[in-house]
Write an enzyme that holds these catalytic residues in place. Structure first.
Site, short mmCIF file in Angstrom:
data_model
loop_
_atom_site.label_atom_id
_atom_site.label_comp_id
_atom_site.label_asym_id
_atom_site.label_seq_id
_atom_site.Cartn_x
_atom_site.Cartn_y
_atom_site.Cartn_z
N ARG A 128 -12.41 3.29 24.59
CA ARG A 128 -12.94 4.30 23.65
C ARG A 128 -14.02 3.64 22.78
O ARG A 128 -15.20 3.80 23.01
CB ARG A 128 -11.80 4.89 22.81
CG ARG A 128 -12.17 6.17 22.08
CD ARG A 128 -12.97 5.98 20.81
NE ARG A 128 -12.24 5.32 19.74
CZ ARG A 128 -12.81 4.97 18.60
NH1 ARG A 128 -14.08 5.20 18.36
NH2 ARG A 128 -12.10 4.34 17.68
N HIS A 166 -14.00 -3.51 11.85
CA HIS A 166 -15.29 -3.79 12.51
C HIS A 166 -15.79 -5.18 12.10
O HIS A 166 -15.38 -5.74 11.08
CB HIS A 166 -16.30 -2.69 12.18
CG HIS A 166 -16.20 -1.56 13.16
ND1 HIS A 166 -16.98 -1.48 14.28
CD2 HIS A 166 -15.36 -0.49 13.20
CE1 HIS A 166 -16.64 -0.40 14.97
NE2 HIS A 166 -15.66 0.23 14.34
N HIS A 186 -15.86 -37.60 22.02
CA HIS A 186 -14.83 -36.58 22.22
C HIS A 186 -14.09 -36.82 23.54
O HIS A 186 -12.86 -36.76 23.59
CB HIS A 186 -15.45 -35.18 22.25
CG HIS A 186 -15.89 -34.72 20.91
ND1 HIS A 186 -15.59 -33.47 20.42
CD2 HIS A 186 -16.61 -35.33 19.95
CE1 HIS A 186 -16.12 -33.35 19.21
NE2 HIS A 186 -16.74 -34.46 18.91
C1 HCA Z 1 -15.67 6.35 15.37
C2 HCA Z 1 -15.34 5.62 14.10
C3 HCA Z 1 -14.09 4.79 14.13
C4 HCA Z 1 -12.84 5.66 14.12
C5 HCA Z 1 -11.55 4.92 14.05
C6 HCA Z 1 -10.30 5.78 14.17
C7 HCA Z 1 -14.17 3.87 12.91
O1 HCA Z 1 -16.24 5.76 16.27
O2 HCA Z 1 -15.37 7.54 15.46
O3 HCA Z 1 -10.40 6.95 14.49
O4 HCA Z 1 -9.20 5.25 13.95
O5 HCA Z 1 -14.54 2.72 13.07
O6 HCA Z 1 -13.91 4.36 11.82
O7 HCA Z 1 -14.09 3.99 15.31
CU CU Z 2 -14.59 1.97 15.05
#
Ligand code: HCA
Ligand code: CU
Length: 387
Positions: free
Chosen positions: A9, A202, A295
């Site tokens: 995803r 992220h 090393h």
């Molecule tokens: C996205 C954003 C998302 C959603 C994460 C989630 C994010 O691509 O829609 O639904 O738990 O980073 O907030 O990936």
């Molecule tokens: Cu995300």
């Protein structure tokens, strides 16, 4: 604690990355064999192909629970349930700015929408696991986050995910994921609500893994990751180091088969057309290789002098590299590797110089070429003796 892999995803949101459905199936099966607990396999509303892929993956009866991503809309829930998933991840942004500027709504309207959608999903498929993610959680007003999260849990959400959508958090600062997890759990507990907590970090600042581990220490139940950290922009947490650290350093007892990680990474890399960076922790080509003479001198005696992770846990091996950084002990080690007698020091140094010269041409010498170099010097030597 459990892992949710989102290669299929979030990973497909990497620019240019697309997995055909037959490849998605292979990736899902590998994730399942490794023992990943949740597989987020797509966002059905994006395309009919994604729906078909989700349906097939769900029909495989994997041990992993398959999850579909969904906007906070009835039509998305219908589509997700239609695909046969047992887990749906609903998201909606909860910051005043976005709600007012983009959606032209107020916070109460958002609360109602989320409550209605979750109620609907729970009624339509009792037993469906429902996650609610306040998108961009950590930069949104905290009272909006816990207010809407509480509404979602009361409506039937099992999991609240804390999304660091822009990779904003930093350990040890006022933007600590540890503190956020503790704070949100406390606030919800005060309302007698105890959902499972998930985190989605992220990597915009290169801190996704550090933040995820902070969340884990603070009591998060589910951590999101993807193969090679694929995802929007800098992506999310890279799955392999997350699993290795949780198992080796935090001693979690999940029965993950880490030995399959290289195969999973090669498969994802091949079909995403994103190369595995040579220095990517755990799975990169170079990460168990030793190069500099000092090393290798220590590493040939015991690799742990220059490694804190045993490559065997992911079925890999320590490698000694022959290039311009090689030293005397590198050559002796390589001679042993090819089963050659150790010659006089003078010859060892001749071989070493040749290896270094080749290295200066931006190359490494593999054992096959090393054999040829050794033969050359042995032959030379015979000629000299004959004379
Ligand atoms: C996205 C954003 C998302 C959603 C994460 C989630 C994010 O691509 O829609 O639904 O738990 O980073 O907030 O990936
Ligand atoms: Cu995300």
């Amino acid at each position: 604690m459990k892992i949710l892999d989102s290669t299929l995803r979030e990973g497909e949101q990497t620019p240019g990355v697309y997995f055909d459905n037959h490849i998605k199936m292979v990736i899902a099966e590998l994730l399942d064999e490794i023992g990943i607990e949740f597989i987020e396999a797509g966002h059905p509303v994006v395309s009919n192909e994604i729906c078909q892929g989700l349906k097939k993956i769900c029909s495989r009866s994997l041990n992993a629970t398959v999850c579909a991503h969904s906007r906070s809309l009835i039509e998305d829930i219908d589509l997700a349930i239609d695909c046969g998933v047992d887990f749906v991840g609903v998201f909606y942004c909860v910051s005043n700015g976005r709600i007012m500027d983009v959606y032209k709504k107020n916070i109460d309207m958002v609360k109602c929408q989320i409550r209605d959608v979750i109620n609907y999903a729970k009624r339509k498929k009792p037993g469906l696991i429902i996650r609610f993610t306040p998108e961009d959680t950590v930069r949104s007003e905290f009272e909006n986050v816990y207010g809407i999260a509480a509404e979602a849990v009361k409506a039937g959400a099992d999991i609240i995910s804390i999304a660091d959508t822009t990779g904003y958090m930093m350990p040890g600062t006022c933007r600590s994921m540890y503190d956020y997890v503790v704070g949100l759990k406390k606030k919800l507990a005060e309302m007698d609500l105890f959902p499972r907590i998930e985190v989605h970090c992220h990597d915009d600042r290169g801190l996704a893994l550090a933040n995820a581990l902070d969340a884990f220490r603070a009591g998060a139940d589910i951590i999101d990751a993807s193969v090679m950290g694929l995802g929007e922009r800098a992506g999310i947490v890279d799955l392999a180091p997350l699993l290795v650290i949780l198992k080796e350093d935090f001693k979690v007892t999940n029965n993950w088969n880490l030995k399959l990680l290289p195969e999973l990474y090669e498969t994802v890399s091949k079909y995403s057309k994103i190369p595995i960076q040579v220095n990517l922790p755990i799975t990169g080509e170079n990460v168990f290789s030793h190069c500099a003479g000092i090393h290798t001198q220590a590493a040939v005696i015991n690799p742990l002098h220059y490694q804190s992770i045993d490559p065997g846990i992911v079925e890999r091996k320590t490698k000694i590299i022959l290039d311009h950084m090689a030293g005397y002990s590198t050559i002796k080690y390589a001679l042993e590797q090819i089963g050659e007698k150790i010659p006089d020091d003078a010859i060892i140094y001749d071989i070493l110089n040749t290896v270094k010269q080749i290295g200066r041409k931006h190359r490494t010498v593999d054992l096959e070429e090393f054999r040829h170099i050794v033969k050359w010097y042995n032959y030379h030597d015979c000629q000299a003796v004959k004379k």
